[in-house]
Every structure is written in C-alpha cells, then in structure tokens.
Scaffold this motif. Structure first.
Motif, PDB file in Angstrom:
ATOM      1  N   SER A 152       0.864  -1.179   0.000  1.00 53.12           N
ATOM      2  CA  SER A 152       0.000   0.000   0.000  1.00 53.12           C
ATOM      3  C   SER A 152       0.902   1.232   0.000  1.00 53.12           C
ATOM      4  O   SER A 152       1.724   1.406   0.912  1.00 53.12           O
ATOM      5  CB  SER A 152      -0.898   0.009   1.231  1.00 53.12           C
ATOM      6  N   LEU A 153       0.775   2.060  -1.037  1.00 50.38           N
ATOM      7  CA  LEU A 153       1.579   3.282  -1.115  1.00 50.38           C
ATOM      8  C   LEU A 153       0.986   4.301  -0.147  1.00 50.38           C
ATOM      9  O   LEU A 153      -0.051   4.898  -0.408  1.00 50.38           O
ATOM     10  CB  LEU A 153       1.600   3.833  -2.539  1.00 50.38           C
ATOM     11  N   GLU A 154       1.694   4.506   0.965  1.00 54.30           N
ATOM     12  CA  GLU A 154       1.182   5.333   2.052  1.00 54.30           C
ATOM     13  C   GLU A 154       1.736   6.752   2.033  1.00 54.30           C
ATOM     14  O   GLU A 154       1.117   7.665   2.577  1.00 54.30           O
ATOM     15  CB  GLU A 154       1.521   4.682   3.394  1.00 54.30           C
ATOM     16  N   ALA A 155       2.928   6.930   1.449  1.00 53.36           N
ATOM     17  CA  ALA A 155       3.557   8.249   1.494  1.00 53.36           C
ATOM     18  C   ALA A 155       4.595   8.367   0.388  1.00 53.36           C
ATOM     19  O   ALA A 155       5.128   7.358  -0.094  1.00 53.36           O
ATOM     20  CB  ALA A 155       4.218   8.490   2.850  1.00 53.36           C
ATOM     21  N   VAL A 156       4.878   9.608   0.012  1.00 55.21           N
ATOM     22  CA  VAL A 156       5.955   9.895  -0.929  1.00 55.21           C
ATOM     23  C   VAL A 156       6.828  10.991  -0.330  1.00 55.21           C
ATOM     24  O   VAL A 156       6.373  11.803   0.479  1.00 55.21           O
ATOM     25  CB  VAL A 156       5.432  10.335  -2.312  1.00 55.21           C
ATOM     26  N   VAL A 157       8.107  10.983  -0.746  1.00 60.45           N
ATOM     27  CA  VAL A 157       9.052  11.999  -0.290  1.00 60.45           C
ATOM     28  C   VAL A 157       9.650  12.670  -1.513  1.00 60.45           C
ATOM     29  O   VAL A 157      10.215  12.015  -2.395  1.00 60.45           O
ATOM     30  CB  VAL A 157      10.181  11.376   0.561  1.00 60.45           C
ATOM     31  N   SER A 158       9.505  13.975  -1.589  1.00 60.83           N
ATOM     32  CA  SER A 158      10.071  14.755  -2.676  1.00 60.83           C
ATOM     33  C   SER A 158      10.087  16.219  -2.268  1.00 60.83           C
ATOM     34  O   SER A 158       9.161  16.684  -1.595  1.00 60.83           O
ATOM     35  CB  SER A 158       9.252  14.583  -3.959  1.00 60.83           C
ATOM     36  N   ARG A 159      11.114  16.928  -2.693  1.00 62.21           N
ATOM     37  CA  ARG A 159      11.177  18.351  -2.368  1.00 62.21           C
ATOM     38  C   ARG A 159      10.089  19.130  -3.098  1.00 62.21           C
ATOM     39  O   ARG A 159       9.594  20.144  -2.588  1.00 62.21           O
ATOM     40  CB  ARG A 159      12.543  18.918  -2.726  1.00 62.21           C
ATOM     41  N   ASN A 160       9.693  18.669  -4.279  1.00 59.47           N
ATOM     42  CA  ASN A 160       8.766  19.462  -5.093  1.00 59.47           C
ATOM     43  C   ASN A 160       7.531  18.702  -5.549  1.00 59.47           C
ATOM     44  O   ASN A 160       6.449  19.282  -5.647  1.00 59.47           O
ATOM     45  CB  ASN A 160       9.503  20.001  -6.327  1.00 59.47           C
ATOM     46  N   ALA A 161       7.674  17.415  -5.872  1.00 55.81           N
ATOM     47  CA  ALA A 161       6.588  16.670  -6.500  1.00 55.81           C
ATOM     48  C   ALA A 161       5.689  16.006  -5.467  1.00 55.81           C
ATOM     49  O   ALA A 161       6.113  15.645  -4.374  1.00 55.81           O
ATOM     50  CB  ALA A 161       7.155  15.617  -7.445  1.00 55.81           C
ATOM     51  N   THR A 162       4.431  15.835  -5.850  1.00 53.30           N
ATOM     52  CA  THR A 162       3.449  15.141  -5.014  1.00 53.30           C
ATOM     53  C   THR A 162       2.714  14.109  -5.855  1.00 53.30           C
ATOM     54  O   THR A 162       2.802  14.105  -7.086  1.00 53.30           O
ATOM     55  CB  THR A 162       2.430  16.131  -4.423  1.00 53.30           C
ATOM     56  N   VAL A 163       1.987  13.247  -5.173  1.00 59.94           N
ATOM     57  CA  VAL A 163       1.134  12.245  -5.836  1.00 59.94           C
ATOM     58  C   VAL A 163      -0.264  12.390  -5.260  1.00 59.94           C
ATOM     59  O   VAL A 163      -0.441  12.369  -4.033  1.00 59.94           O
ATOM     60  CB  VAL A 163       1.665  10.813  -5.614  1.00 59.94           C
TER      61      VAL A 163
END
Length: 307
Positions: free
Chosen positions: A29-40
């Motif tokens: 289950s994709l629970e979180a993303v880490v990026s300085r600029n991009a989101t999902v």
C-alpha cells in the motif's frame, strides 16, 4: 498482511514504473511519498526522509527512486529506523556504500533489495535456461541509446557517481550476470569521456571467461533513431538474440517469446517475497563490472556534450 510503503523520489521513473507497479501489487500500500517538489494525488507527502520516518513509524518499507549520489544517506537513515529498503539501480555510487548498507540491514534485522530491473525482464529466465546446457562461443552486447531522449537535462548523470553511459549499460550487465552459467571478469575497457564531463558517454568492454569465448559489450549514449538493447550469443547449438532490453527472445532465427513490460511488477513481487522470508538480496555483480571498467579502462577524451 499488506506492507505499508513509502516511495522516495517522484521523477519520471517513479511515475512511469514504480507507482503503477506498487498500485497493482496487493502486497503493498503506497502510504507516502518523499520529494522536495513533486506530489502524488491522494498520497501523504513529505519533503524529507527524516520527516517521513518520524511521522510514520507504521510504514515498514522505503523504496528509493533517487539518483545514486544521495542514496546512501537516505538508505542508512531508513535502515537505522528499522525500515526495509528497496534500492533503484544502481544501488549506490560505490561498492563500499552498498556493502555497508547490506551490513547495516543485517544488524537491524530488516530486508534490503538491490534491484536490477532489466534482470527481471520476461525473457531473461528463458535465455538463462537455454544457455545452461550449451557452450558459448561468442557473446556481444550492443546497448546504444540517446541520452537526450532518456535523460533530458539531467546533470547528475554527468557528475561523479552518476556513472554516465553505465547508467543504462549496467542494465545489460545485470542481464549478463544473470544468464551466464559461470562468472566472468573484465579484462580490458575503453571509456570515452566528453571533454566537459566527468563520466563517460561511451564504453567498450572485453570479458575473460572460463570457456574462452569472445565476450564484448558496446555502450553508447549518442545513438539517434532506433535504440539498441541487444545481446547476441553464438553457441555450439545455435544462436540466440535477446532484444528490446530483454523483452524479445529469438533462437535460431525464430521468435521464441515476446514478453510484456513486467520488470517493475516483478521487482515488487520479489521484494514482497524477501519481506515474507526476512531475507535480503544485494547481488553486486553488475556494479563490480562497472567499478572494474573505471579501474581498468583506458580513458579517451571526445567532443564536449551539451543538451
């Protein structure tokens, strides 16, 4: 049990491959993303891995889809926090980094997976099986593509640790080390460096092997028009060609198998299997060949490269 996963780095490879593969795998289950600029859309976002690890102790697995230069620090933080780690290829910018991460995972009692996506192309197991009962006479790798198409404006690949043409070339080496029934080692190499870049734009490699077959690899990032991701093998019982990066297998001039784009789906299936067994997979053989190429290779200076 569904594993809660965080994806670090939301670039082209993450959107094209990682996110669809995670979404299609019921084990994750994709629970979180880490990026300085991009989101999902619909997924919790963090700007740093430190924020993620502090805020979401329930996330058990971290998949790193970022360039190799910063990857060690991200992976070490995740491992020290007791999280399982999945590394996009190449797993690090040096062998020492990778061996350190492997040791750290073992000490923390978690799993770590150095992924080689081309090794998981559909036709690779078929070629490995076919070669297992034959003697190789000649093997030639031709891996030529257009860097402007696949890495537009990406400067990190030209910086130390970015590997230059070995960024795609290591994909071919990951297949080579998977299909051969014996180990090989590099005996010579020539690397072409643009005069304004720190990493090579082309390379030719020659391999020593126990059956004294001619084994060569040609990598080039200046290929325009059709792209080439082919491995051609002559044996004592016919010839085989693995093309399209491992998606098409031809033996004796006849198409044997046309695979699908399952590489990243297969990677996440493998990661799920490792998590269930509590094991790790840190095969470094493709990266060893790259490091040997930088160590043994004759350095040639060629025209400057500009996007």
């Amino acid at each position: 049990m569904v594993e809660k996963l965080a994806l670090v780095g939301i670039g082209k490879i993450a959107r094209d491959q990682h996110i669809p593969a995670i979404s299609d795998n019921p084990e994750f289950s994709l629970e979180a993303v880490v990026s300085r600029n991009a989101t999902v859309d619909g997924v919790q976002h963090f700007k740093t891995v430190d924020e993620l690890l502090e805020a979401r102790p329930d996330i058990t697995t971290v998949s790193l889809a970022i360039p190799p230069q910063p990857r060690f620090d991200y992976a070490a933080k995740a491992l020290n926090a007791g999280r399982n780690v999945m590394l996009e290829k190449p797993p690090g910018q040096s062998l020492a980094e990778c061996f350190t991460l492997e040791t750290l995972a073992r000490e923390q009692g978690v799993s770590i997976f150095a992924t080689w996506h081309s090794r998981y192309a559909d036709c690779v197991p078929d070629l490995r099986e076919w070669l297992s009962s034959r003697t190789i006479k000649k093997l030639e790798i031709v891996w030529k593509e257009d860097v402007r198409k696949w890495h537009p404006g990406q400067e990190w690949i030209w910086e130390p640790g970015g590997m230059g043409v070995f960024d795609p070339g290591i994909n071919a080496l990951s297949i080579l080390t998977e299909i051969l029934p014996f180990p090989v080692h590099l005996k010579s190499a020539k690397l072409e460096f643009p005069e304004n870049r720190a990493t090579p734009i082309a390379a030719s490699l020659d391999f020593a092997n126990p059956v004294n077959a001619q084994m060569r690899a040609e990598f080039d990032w200046r290929q325009e028009g059709p792209q080439s991701w082919d491995i051609v093998i002559d044996t004592d019982d016919g010839a085989a060609t693995l093309s399209h990066g491992g998606a098409l297998l031809t033996i004796g001039g006849q198409q044997i198998k046309q695979g699908q784009d399952n590489e990243y789906a297969n990677l996440y299936a493998r990661m799920a299997s490792l998590l269930k067994s509590g094991k790790s997979d840190m095969d470094m053989s493709p990266l060893i060949h790259v490091c040997d190429a930088f160590s043994l290779g004759e350095r040639l200076v060629t025209d400057p490269f500009h996007y």
